[in-house]
Every structure is written in C-alpha cells, then in structure tokens.
Enzyme design. Structure first.
Site, PDB file in Angstrom:
ATOM      1  N   TYR A  73       7.219  13.050  -5.530  1.00  0.00           N
ATOM      2  CA  TYR A  73       7.042  11.631  -5.239  1.00  0.00           C
ATOM      3  C   TYR A  73       5.586  11.233  -5.358  1.00  0.00           C
ATOM      4  O   TYR A  73       4.698  12.089  -5.496  1.00  0.00           O
ATOM      5  CB  TYR A  73       7.581  11.287  -3.846  1.00  0.00           C
ATOM      6  CG  TYR A  73       6.701  11.740  -2.699  1.00  0.00           C
ATOM      7  CD1 TYR A  73       6.595  13.082  -2.352  1.00  0.00           C
ATOM      8  CD2 TYR A  73       5.955  10.821  -1.957  1.00  0.00           C
ATOM      9  CE1 TYR A  73       5.786  13.492  -1.296  1.00  0.00           C
ATOM     10  CE2 TYR A  73       5.146  11.218  -0.908  1.00  0.00           C
ATOM     11  CZ  TYR A  73       5.068  12.550  -0.580  1.00  0.00           C
ATOM     12  OH  TYR A  73       4.261  12.945   0.460  1.00  0.00           O
ATOM     13  N   LYS A 117       3.270  17.667  -5.087  1.00  0.00           N
ATOM     14  CA  LYS A 117       3.673  16.610  -4.155  1.00  0.00           C
ATOM     15  C   LYS A 117       5.201  16.538  -4.088  1.00  0.00           C
ATOM     16  O   LYS A 117       5.812  15.610  -4.632  1.00  0.00           O
ATOM     17  CB  LYS A 117       3.057  15.273  -4.582  1.00  0.00           C
ATOM     18  CG  LYS A 117       3.046  14.251  -3.471  1.00  0.00           C
ATOM     19  CD  LYS A 117       2.075  13.138  -3.799  1.00  0.00           C
ATOM     20  CE  LYS A 117       2.197  11.970  -2.831  1.00  0.00           C
ATOM     21  NZ  LYS A 117       1.930  12.323  -1.442  1.00  0.00           N
ATOM     22  N   GLU A 173      -5.214  20.178   5.930  1.00  0.00           N
ATOM     23  CA  GLU A 173      -5.142  18.726   5.722  1.00  0.00           C
ATOM     24  C   GLU A 173      -4.224  18.140   6.776  1.00  0.00           C
ATOM     25  O   GLU A 173      -3.653  18.866   7.590  1.00  0.00           O
ATOM     26  CB  GLU A 173      -4.621  18.415   4.309  1.00  0.00           C
ATOM     27  CG  GLU A 173      -3.208  18.934   4.066  1.00  0.00           C
ATOM     28  CD  GLU A 173      -2.707  18.697   2.647  1.00  0.00           C
ATOM     29  OE1 GLU A 173      -3.148  17.738   2.002  1.00  0.00           O
ATOM     30  OE2 GLU A 173      -1.855  19.496   2.196  1.00  0.00           O
ATOM     31  N   LEU A 213      -3.057  19.132  -0.797  1.00  0.00           N
ATOM     32  CA  LEU A 213      -2.742  18.238  -1.905  1.00  0.00           C
ATOM     33  C   LEU A 213      -4.046  17.570  -2.341  1.00  0.00           C
ATOM     34  O   LEU A 213      -4.834  17.146  -1.492  1.00  0.00           O
ATOM     35  CB  LEU A 213      -1.756  17.158  -1.432  1.00  0.00           C
ATOM     36  CG  LEU A 213      -1.375  16.153  -2.509  1.00  0.00           C
ATOM     37  CD1 LEU A 213      -0.378  16.769  -3.484  1.00  0.00           C
ATOM     38  CD2 LEU A 213      -0.805  14.884  -1.904  1.00  0.00           C
TER      39      LEU A 213
HETATM   40  N1  PMP Z   1      -2.071  15.312   1.902  1.00  0.00           N
HETATM   41  C1  PMP Z   1      -0.757  15.128   2.107  1.00  0.00           C
HETATM   42  C2  PMP Z   1       0.052  16.262   2.650  1.00  0.00           C
HETATM   43  C3  PMP Z   1      -0.157  13.890   1.811  1.00  0.00           C
HETATM   44  O1  PMP Z   1       1.160  13.707   2.006  1.00  0.00           O
HETATM   45  C4  PMP Z   1      -0.964  12.821   1.341  1.00  0.00           C
HETATM   46  C5  PMP Z   1      -0.387  11.460   1.060  1.00  0.00           C
HETATM   47  N2  PMP Z   1       0.647  11.459   0.170  1.00  0.00           N
HETATM   48  C6  PMP Z   1      -2.328  13.062   1.134  1.00  0.00           C
HETATM   49  C7  PMP Z   1      -2.848  14.311   1.413  1.00  0.00           C
HETATM   50  C8  PMP Z   1      -3.235  11.979   0.611  1.00  0.00           C
HETATM   51  O2  PMP Z   1      -2.983  11.736  -0.742  1.00  0.00           O
HETATM   52  P1  PMP Z   1      -3.298  10.331  -1.426  1.00  0.00           P
HETATM   53  O3  PMP Z   1      -4.716  10.034  -1.162  1.00  0.00           O
HETATM   54  O4  PMP Z   1      -2.991  10.532  -2.852  1.00  0.00           O
HETATM   55  O5  PMP Z   1      -2.381   9.331  -0.758  1.00  0.00           O
END
Ligand code: PMP
Length: 285
Positions: A33, A149, A182, A207
């Site tokens: 996603y 993701k 994270e 991620l």
């Molecule tokens: N880490 C995780 C586990 C996430 O789910 C997200 C958000 N989808 C992020 C980091 C941040 O990613 P982004 O800046 O692309 O929203």
C-alpha cells in the site's frame, strides 16, 4: 456528502464497496500500500510514492495493476470524487483473487487495486503539532523486510493500540540492542543537545519514509547537521528534541517518551521549523 471508493476498475459508494472473500489481501495480507498526502486538492510527492510502490511490488514479485500515469488519474479522480482538499489518498494493491492456496496464483491472475481518499482536520493537526505528542516504546517484533510497505501490519496495529491505551499517540519499536527502529506508522528522529538531527539509516529495520526522504533535503537546506545512525531509547530520553514523520503528519513533535519529558517538554524549534519548511521542498502536482 457520500464517499466514493475505487475498487478494481469501478468507483463505488464507499459504504458498500467491497472485495471478494478470496482476495489474497484479505486471506494472506498478500499486498502492498501507499498513503499520499493531499494538499489543496493536489498530490504531495506522488512520484516518490509510486516509485516506492513499484519497489514494494517488485520485492514481492507482484505486478503494477496499471501504469504510473493511469494510477495518477485514478488517485486524482478518487480525490476529486470525494472532494478532498486537505487529507490523504490511500491505495492498496493485492495479488488478486484466487482459490485459497499459500503459493502464488496463476500468472494471469489480475492484481487487485483499491483507492480511497479522505479529508484530515488541518486545524486539529496544527493544534497537535503545537502541543506535541507522547510516544511509548515497545519491542520490535516484526519480520526483517519492513522496508517493504506491506499491508501485513499486525505488530503495528498492536503497538498503536498499546500507545492509545497508555494515553500516547505513537509507539516506537525498539530492536534487541535497545535501538529505536521506527514508529508503528512513522519514522523516528531526535535532535541531540548539540543540535544534530539523528535518524536511523534506511538500509535495514525501517521503511524508507517519503517524508523522511524529503526532510533530508530540508535539513540540508537549513544547514543543520545530520547523522544517519541508530539511537537508543536512553539517548532519546536525553535528547533536546524528538519528532516523527509521515505523509499524514509531516513533522510531528514528540514531547514525552515513556512518560518522561523530552527537552523542556514542549515542541522544539528544529522540529517546528522543519515542519513549516517541508512543503517548500515537496513535489506538489
Ligand atoms: N514507517 C512506517 C512503519 C510507516 O507505516 C510509515 C507510514 N506509512 C512511515 C514509516 C512513514 O512513511 P511516509 O513518510 O512515506 O508516510
């Protein structure tokens, strides 16, 4: 106003929009996603989100459901039909519908694509950023491909719920060495006492957030020192500032970790100025 969802080629009333019981996303969490911010009706960093989507699909040997250009049309049409001005657009691609069997279905099985969009309360987010949020820490019990993701988010769901139950807004995962990986849906950052911005490298264990990627440019443009290295919970407790990043929250100051105030207990100047400068560095289309 009634909401609309895009489901496998059709725009449907959101309330009744559904996928087949044997969609592999539903059966196996066999899908990926993206969440993209919508600002004044435009997409923020669409190109980077679609590139990351393609990478996630590739890692799982899945196909793009349509070209990036066609996907851009569906994302914008979903935003338009839902009259979203400021909010998010969500897309999910699964390995499609097939008789339940763990191994991949026949090669001709069409991937599934669902897109939804909704508004976010900008004033409420700004109030939250002015106050800062509390986070808790939890052991990182996820698999070792969190760079993909995927929609398999059960550890993230449980971590976020634990945060809620403790009056916090986010949970930071901590690896076996006591280092923060994270957040459950955000990347984690601190600012040390000497003003260096620290975040874990995106090679393993996290991620690669799109907000994180763009924020690295903002940090460079502001002439701030950056150190991409892991940091411990202990170091975070001693930090001058902490914050999290994601497409829906941009830069959100963290003012408490496991109940202990960070810095002076209020949002820091670095987090606040990075938040303000962010959209000047994003691609808005
Ligand atoms: N880490 C995780 C586990 C996430 O789910 C997200 C958000 N989808 C992020 C980091 C941040 O990613 P982004 O800046 O692309 O929203």
């Amino acid at each position: 106003m009634s909401r609309i969802a895009y489901v496998n080629g059709r725009y449907l009333p959101h309330a009744g929009a559904s996928v087949h019981v044997e969609d592999r996303g539903y059966q196996f969490a066999d899908g990926v996603y993206e969440v993209c911010e919508v600002k004044r009706g435009a997409l923020v960093d669409e190109r980077l989100h679609v590139e990351r989507l393609q990478r996630s699909l590739h890692e799982l040997r899945m196909r793009m459901p349509m070209s990036p250009a066609a996907l851009g049309v569906v994302l914008r049409e979903t935003v338009r039909r839902n009259r979203v001005r400021d909010g998010i657009v969500y897309l999910q691609v699964t390995r499609g519908v097939a008789r339940r069997d763990h191994a991949f279905p026949a090669a001709e099985t069409l991937p599934g694509l669902v897109v939804t969009a909704r508004g976010l309360d900008v004033a409420r987010n700004e109030r939250q950023a002015a106050e800062g949020i509390a986070v808790i820490t939890v052991p990182d019990n996820r698999w070792d491909r969190v760079d993909i993701k995927t929609i398999a988010l059960l550890p993230n769901v449980l971590a976020k719920q634990a945060a809620r139950e403790q009056g916090a807004k986010e949970a930071w995962f901590v690896d076996a060495a006591g280092l923060v990986t994270e957040g459950s849906s955000t990347n984690a950052w601190i600012v040390t006492m000497d003003g260096t911005v620290v975040t874990r490298p995106a090679e393993r264990g996290i991620l690669r957030g799109i907000t994180r990627t763009v924020l690295l440019d903002v940090i460079a443009a502001q002439g701030l020192l950056l150190d991409e290295r892991p940091f411990s919970v202990e170091e975070a407790h001693r930090a001058r500032e902490a914050f999290v990043t994601s497409a829906s929250q941009i830069v959100m100051p963290v003012v408490r970790i496991d109940g202990q105030p960070i810095g002076n207990g209020h949002p820091g100047t670095v987090a606040t100025s990075l938040r303000q400068a962010f959209h000047g560095h994003a691609e808005i289309s």
